[in-house]
Write a protein that holds these residues in place. Sequence first.
Motif, PDB file in Angstrom:
ATOM      1  N   LYS A 198       0.827  -1.220   0.000  1.00 55.59           N
ATOM      2  CA  LYS A 198       0.000   0.000   0.000  1.00 55.59           C
ATOM      3  C   LYS A 198       0.858   1.266   0.000  1.00 55.59           C
ATOM      4  N   SER A 199       1.844   1.306   0.888  1.00 58.31           N
ATOM      5  CA  SER A 199       2.667   2.512   0.997  1.00 58.31           C
ATOM      6  C   SER A 199       3.537   2.703  -0.247  1.00 58.31           C
ATOM      7  N   THR A 200       3.985   1.590  -0.832  1.00 61.64           N
ATOM      8  CA  THR A 200       4.779   1.678  -2.067  1.00 61.64           C
ATOM      9  C   THR A 200       3.943   2.322  -3.170  1.00 61.64           C
ATOM     10  N   THR A 218       4.081  -1.676   9.055  1.00 63.46           N
ATOM     11  CA  THR A 218       4.977  -0.523   8.986  1.00 63.46           C
ATOM     12  C   THR A 218       4.167   0.763   9.136  1.00 63.46           C
ATOM     13  N   THR A 219       2.991   0.791   8.490  1.00 64.50           N
ATOM     14  CA  THR A 219       2.147   1.982   8.562  1.00 64.50           C
ATOM     15  C   THR A 219       1.077   1.824   9.640  1.00 64.50           C
ATOM     16  N   ASP A 309       5.676  -8.226 -10.785  1.00 60.36           N
ATOM     17  CA  ASP A 309       7.059  -8.411 -11.239  1.00 60.36           C
ATOM     18  C   ASP A 309       7.684  -9.685 -10.687  1.00 60.36           C
TER      19      ASP A 309
HETATM   20  N1  LIG Z   1       8.757  -7.112  -5.795  1.00 62.35           N
HETATM   21  C1  LIG Z   1       7.877  -6.214  -5.367  1.00 62.35           C
HETATM   22  N2  LIG Z   1       7.898  -5.815  -4.086  1.00 62.35           N
HETATM   23  C2  LIG Z   1       6.987  -4.890  -3.684  1.00 62.35           C
HETATM   24  C3  LIG Z   1       6.016  -4.344  -4.583  1.00 62.35           C
HETATM   25  N3  LIG Z   1       5.263  -3.468  -3.893  1.00 62.35           N
HETATM   26  C4  LIG Z   1       5.743  -3.463  -2.615  1.00 62.35           C
HETATM   27  N4  LIG Z   1       6.783  -4.311  -2.490  1.00 62.35           N
HETATM   28  C5  LIG Z   1       7.589  -4.605  -1.277  1.00 62.35           C
HETATM   29  O1  LIG Z   1       6.724  -5.163  -0.294  1.00 62.35           O
HETATM   30  C6  LIG Z   1       7.118  -4.745   1.019  1.00 62.35           C
HETATM   31  C7  LIG Z   1       5.934  -4.070   1.729  1.00 62.35           C
HETATM   32  O2  LIG Z   1       5.648  -2.850   1.085  1.00 62.35           O
HETATM   33  P1  LIG Z   1       4.850  -1.677   1.808  1.00 62.35           P
HETATM   34  O3  LIG Z   1       4.532  -0.664   0.764  1.00 62.35           O
HETATM   35  O4  LIG Z   1       5.564  -1.237   3.038  1.00 62.35           O
HETATM   36  O5  LIG Z   1       3.532  -2.480   2.239  1.00 62.35           O
HETATM   37  P2  LIG Z   1       2.275  -1.970   3.095  1.00 62.35           P
HETATM   38  O6  LIG Z   1       1.091  -2.630   2.502  1.00 62.35           O
HETATM   39  O7  LIG Z   1       2.281  -0.489   3.195  1.00 62.35           O
HETATM   40  O8  LIG Z   1       2.628  -2.634   4.498  1.00 62.35           O
HETATM   41  P3  LIG Z   1       2.209  -2.189   6.006  1.00 62.35           P
HETATM   42  O9  LIG Z   1       2.249  -0.717   6.126  1.00 62.35           O
HETATM   43  O10 LIG Z   1       3.273  -2.866   6.827  1.00 62.35           O
HETATM   44  O11 LIG Z   1       0.849  -2.787   6.250  1.00 62.35           O
HETATM   45  C8  LIG Z   1       8.312  -3.804   0.806  1.00 62.35           C
HETATM   46  O12 LIG Z   1       9.481  -4.560   0.996  1.00 62.35           O
HETATM   47  C9  LIG Z   1       8.159  -3.346  -0.631  1.00 62.35           C
HETATM   48  O13 LIG Z   1       9.380  -2.997  -1.231  1.00 62.35           O
HETATM   49  C10 LIG Z   1       6.029  -4.799  -5.941  1.00 62.35           C
HETATM   50  O14 LIG Z   1       5.246  -4.382  -6.808  1.00 62.35           O
HETATM   51  N5  LIG Z   1       6.964  -5.734  -6.272  1.00 62.35           N
END
Ligand SMILES: Nc1nc2c(ncn2[C@@H]2O[C@H](COP(=O)(O)OP(=O)(O)OP(=O)(O)O)[C@@H](O)[C@H]2O)c(=O)[nH]1
Length: 416
Positions: A198-200, A218-219, A309
């Motif tokens: 989500k954050s990415t 993380t978030t 990817d």
């Molecule tokens: N290979 C790959 N990794 C990804 C992609 N999107 C996110 N990630 C990885 O997945 C992990 C989690 O990404 P976040 O964006 O922190 O995920 P989130 O959903 O915000 O997670 P929380 O805030 O912890 O709930 C990180 O290590 C990112 O680099 C993607 O499209 N491809």
Amino acid sequence: MKVAIVHRVNLGEEDNLDELSELCLTAGYEVVYRVKQERPPHPEYNIGSGKVEELKKAVQEMGIEKVIFENELKPVQEYNLAKKLGVPVISRTQLILEIFTLHASSIEAKLQIKLAELKYELSRAKEKVRLAKKGEQPGFHGLGAYEADVYYDEIHKRIVSINRKLEAIKKHMDLIRFERRKLGLPLVSLSGYTNAGKSTLFNLLTSEDVEVDSQLFTTLTPTTRIVRLGGKPVFLSDTVGFIKNLPTLLVEAFYATLREIALSDLILLLVDISEPIHVVEKKLETSLDTLNSIGANGVPVLIVFNKMDLVDRSEAEDKIKKLNPPFHSVLISAKKGLNIDKLEETASKMLKGFIRVKATIPFDGMSMKIVEELYDKSNVMSIEYGDRHVKVDVETTIELAEKLKKLSIEGGFKVG
Ligand SMILES: Nc1nc2c(ncn2[C@@H]2O[C@H](COP(=O)(O)OP(=O)(O)OP(=O)(O)O)[C@@H](O)[C@H]2O)c(=O)[nH]1
Ligand SMILES: [Mg+2]
């Protein structure tokens, strides 16, 4: 710190040790021993007494300093286990609380977690008080009957005080929400299982720099920014992720934060498609259930299968076909920026808050002001200046469409 993890399951049930192990890693523990036992709960230890002996041996031989149960333990079981094993014993709920505490940065998140902790303590304090009063467990956790009552009251008082502070923050958030609403832009929420990306995606769409990490949760504090999705300006919100069996008290404590999702105009539900299909299926199911439980059932959902990817395209498409998701879906990579156009196009089509209008308005000071506003709050198809008139063709908010209608010359306003 070395830890052992334990899951007692009923006959034929799957264990959840992989996820528990990931949670341990996020909390900074090293998992050196795993126990799965299939049996009905044992009143004294939850697991059987033979297993407790096995565990005790491992604890002593491997230098294990804490034991973490996937199961929720009764205070008396926790006490019996800790006494027998000689190390602290905690449950998944306490582990998740530890992670939340580690990751909380805002005052609001800290208070929300404290509240969840106290409520957890309170639910158990009742049993501790009961045990102490019955004299079944004299001096249980060092509590006599009188101290137990004081202890219970103390927790209760602190809960009331934190609730008051949270109420003040909630009012402030309501005000911010109200100010946002006045701008008339729709709210789009990024939601989904923890670690789905989500954050990415938020960072990619907003050019922000919120924290991204492979750890879980993380978030914890939501961030909202204005972005354009397929040309349409919206508020985009990044927020706390979901997890299976999210302790109810955390859902309650984070209700105000999660409630934002229920109030949005569109939910982008992120799902990691790179995991094995049965995991993807479970996480999607948990996410949809959580959305329901926070009252978001009426909100349109676009499922965003992320991390394409990491898998073959055909494999990903195959998985999606098998999953047969109940909503529209798109396949993207937030990290690599793949298929983002498609995501924006689909999301933009699903946004109900905009209508396409063509209007001809007189060319004067007033029209200049509204043109400026149109550039801010609409997807502008074209704006043409004539000698006496301005012709606009825009996808805009209902409020601005109303304004245009009022300003339009006779017969100069068309919807669609
Ligand atoms: N290979 C790959 N990794 C990804 C992609 N999107 C996110 N990630 C990885 O997945 C992990 C989690 O990404 P976040 O964006 O922190 O995920 P989130 O959903 O915000 O997670 P929380 O805030 O912890 O709930 C990180 O290590 C990112 O680099 C993607 O499209 N491809
Ligand atoms: Mg995040």
